[in-house]
Write an enzyme that holds these catalytic residues in place. Structure first.
Site, PDB file in Angstrom:
ATOM      1  N   CYS A 285     -33.928  19.189  24.279  1.00 22.58           N
ATOM      2  CA  CYS A 285     -34.438  19.201  22.903  1.00 22.58           C
ATOM      3  C   CYS A 285     -34.577  20.640  22.433  1.00 22.58           C
ATOM      4  O   CYS A 285     -34.625  20.913  21.249  1.00 22.58           O
ATOM      5  CB  CYS A 285     -35.746  18.450  22.810  1.00 22.58           C
ATOM      6  SG  CYS A 285     -36.965  19.086  23.929  1.00 22.58           S
TER       7      CYS A 285
HETATM    8  C1  UN1 Z   1     -36.740  18.539  26.567  1.00 20.28           C
HETATM    9  O1  UN1 Z   1     -35.543  18.757  26.470  1.00 20.28           O
HETATM   10  O2  UN1 Z   1     -37.227  17.447  26.199  1.00 20.28           O
HETATM   11  O3  UN1 Z   1     -38.201  24.295  27.537  1.00 20.28           O
HETATM   12  C2  UN1 Z   1     -37.709  19.484  27.167  1.00 20.28           C
HETATM   13  C3  UN1 Z   1     -37.297  23.695  28.112  1.00 20.28           C
HETATM   14  C4  UN1 Z   1     -37.669  22.718  29.200  1.00 20.28           C
HETATM   15  C5  UN1 Z   1     -38.103  21.425  28.620  1.00 20.28           C
HETATM   16  C6  UN1 Z   1     -37.162  20.790  27.653  1.00 20.28           C
HETATM   17  N1  UN1 Z   1     -38.721  23.303  30.007  1.00 20.28           N
HETATM   18  O4  UN1 Z   1     -36.116  23.848  27.823  1.00 20.28           O
END
Ligand code: UN1
Length: 512
Positions: A285
């Site tokens: 995300c």
């Molecule tokens: C996600 O993709 O839901 O900050 C979280 C980051 C990871 C978490 C991603 N520690 O990219």
């Protein structure tokens, strides 16, 4: 032989109504687990069981609950290899990243085991004598947690660990395509000694889960919903919980911008963009959406970035690669749809696009029948293009240009998400001006948009979430409710705002 796994509610295996096959995206014919799916009624029953178990769990002293979290951390750490291997097998995450993901659970446990001995409330002075004021953090009750499969164990731990520490019971519904990883993590959590019913795992499809949530909210057996997934589903969950006067903890999509200033170290920016855009095959995300590069360094940046992407290793996630396959067929189908958003004014500068196959190989790698895709850099994206405005979960990054920092900030905010962001600059003035202006909940300076540390507030604004934050001490506000207590020991009724001593000032006083 693949694993057979089913939901576990109140310590017992629950009935199933359908079966789902979780497969290895690097070799889709390989079944990792046969997953028995439950229906809406079973989901609601799990919430009732959780409610039943929660009362006793809340009575366990918080430092003792903290010790359970400590045990979970130890168990997870001792099982790092197995859990990481399973994550790689089930969702195709490169093994080094899978180990990092498991590390993130341990980090989260490390942080919260101590919180069991804090979980501070406050003593507050009263406006009247012989009266004391206090605040307490109470658990919310039952948390229903619905998680995505791109971080099948780390992101769930951000919910489960603090929720349990705070004295809540949990019903966890992981993504079906990451069910085996979730089930393994569930086993590690329960091995730490959680009483039956305090943590329950339910495998169900999206529709049954939503109906189950509706039933449980109507019955009053769910008091907090945590959801990680798309903005579209997040909006539905927000509506549903809003009707029940609850605010969900929502961790949704992102269209995360990276601004590259003319004063940046370009090679560092290229390295950051490569990992942010194509690490985890662009399926975080927090993955990079659009590079917003100053027009004076555009050509130099694009040339180096395109070269780095062309040279990056895509392949077997058990090996040392930048990215493996996409998570699952559903994600591959959706990604192919994003590729149709390419328009004539766009220029693909990274080489081939689409699925890696014998007819469309990447060097000598023919895709091995897996869900592997060429990483794509698209130059010339413009505000208003779908590629600029919408999340494209997968290995595709757009590039656009700007003239002034104000313009770059405006472009960064335009899509209306607000999860992560990044700026490459050597001038602190630029970094702070960007921080002030950008709508994102997270800002990186000279670093990738992804890779947040596990003890800072994680979450977004706009289409990325409703302002809720996970991780660190900030998540405690999701899983506890403040209770204010006042205790009058004056032996008489003292009325607030009325029976308050007054010290009269001379407000007409002026210096001579
Ligand atoms: C996600 O993709 O839901 O900050 C979280 C980051 C990871 C978490 C991603 N520690 O990219």
């Amino acid at each position: 032989m693949s694993r057979q796994i089913v939901s576990v509610v109140g310590g017992k295996e629950a009935a199933t109504t359908a079966t789902y096959e979780s497969t290895n995206p690097a070799r889709p014919s390989e079944v990792v687990a046969e997953v028995g799916l439950a229906d809406a009624g079973a989901f609601a029953a799990a919430c009732r069981a959780a409610k039943e178990a929660q009362r006793e769990w809340a009575r366990v002293p918080a430092p003792v609950r903290g010790r359970v979290i400590a045990s979970i951390g130890r168990l997870v750490e001792a099982n790092t290899d197995r859990l990481a291997r399973l994550v790689t097998e089930e969702i195709g995450k490169p093994y080094a990243e899978s180990r990092g993901e498991v590390r993130e659970i341990v980090d989260t446990c490390d942080f919260f085991l101590g919180e069991g001995r804090r979980l501070y409330g406050q003593t507050v002075p009263s406006e009247m004598p012989d009266k004391n004021l206090f605040t307490f953090r109470n658990p919310v009750g039952v948390a229903a947690v619905v998680t995505a499969g791109n971080f099948p164990v780390a992101v769930p731990s951000w919910y489960l660990v603090p929720a349990l520490l705070c004295g809540n019971a949990v019903v966890w519904k992981p993504a079906e395509y990451a069910a085996a990883s979730a089930h393994a993590m569930f086993q590690l959590f329960t091995a730490a000694g959680l009483p039956d019913g305090v943590l329950n795992i339910v495998f169900a499809d999206g529709a049954e889960t939503f109906r189950g949530l509706e039933l449980a909210l109507d019955e009053g057996t769910v008091h907090k919903v945590g959801f990680t997934g798309s903005s579209e589903v997040g909006r539905k969950i927000g509506e549903l919980t809003g009707r029940h006067l609850q605010s969900a903890c929502l961790e949704l999509g992102g269209k995360n911008p990276m601004v590259i200033m003319p004063d940046s170290e370009l090679d560092l920016a290229v390295e950051g963009a490569l990992f942010a855009g194509f690490g985890t095959a662009g399926q975080r995300c927090t993955s990079l959406g659009t590079v917003i590069v100053h027009e004076s360094v555009h050509d130099a940046f694009v040339e180096r970035f395109a070269r780095a992407v062309r040279e990056a290793r895509i392949g077997d996630p058990a090996q040392d690669v930048l990215a493996g396959p996409l998570l699952d067929q559903k994600f591959a189908d959706r990604y192919e749809e994003y590729l149709t958003w390419l328009q004539p004014h766009h220029k693909v500068v990274s080489g081939n696009i689409g699925k890696i196959t014998k007819d469309n190989p990447r060097g000598d790698f023919d895709g091995d029948g897996g869900l592997y895709y060429h990483p794509v850099v698209v130059d010339g994206v413009k505000p208003g293009d779908r590629l600029f405005m919408e999340e494209t979960f997968g290995p595709i990054v757009g590039v656009t240009t700007f003239r002034t920092l104000d313009e770059a900030v405006e472009l960064a905010n335009l899509p209306g998400y607000g999860l992560s962001s990044s700026i490459y600059t050597t001038d602190p003035k630029h970094a702070f001006r960007f921080r002030e202006g950008v709508s994102a909940g997270m800002v990186s300076v000279n670093n990738s948009t992804s890779g947040a540390e596990a003890h800072l507030p994680f979450g977004g604004n706009g289409k990325s979430g409703n302002g809720s934050r996970q991780s660190g001490m900030w998540v405690l506000d999701q899983f506890t409710r403040w209770q204010a207590m006042n205790w009058d020991h004056s032996g008489r009724l003292q009325k607030a705002q009325m029976d308050v001593a007054e010290i009269v000032p001379d407000l007409d006083f002026r210096l001579s």
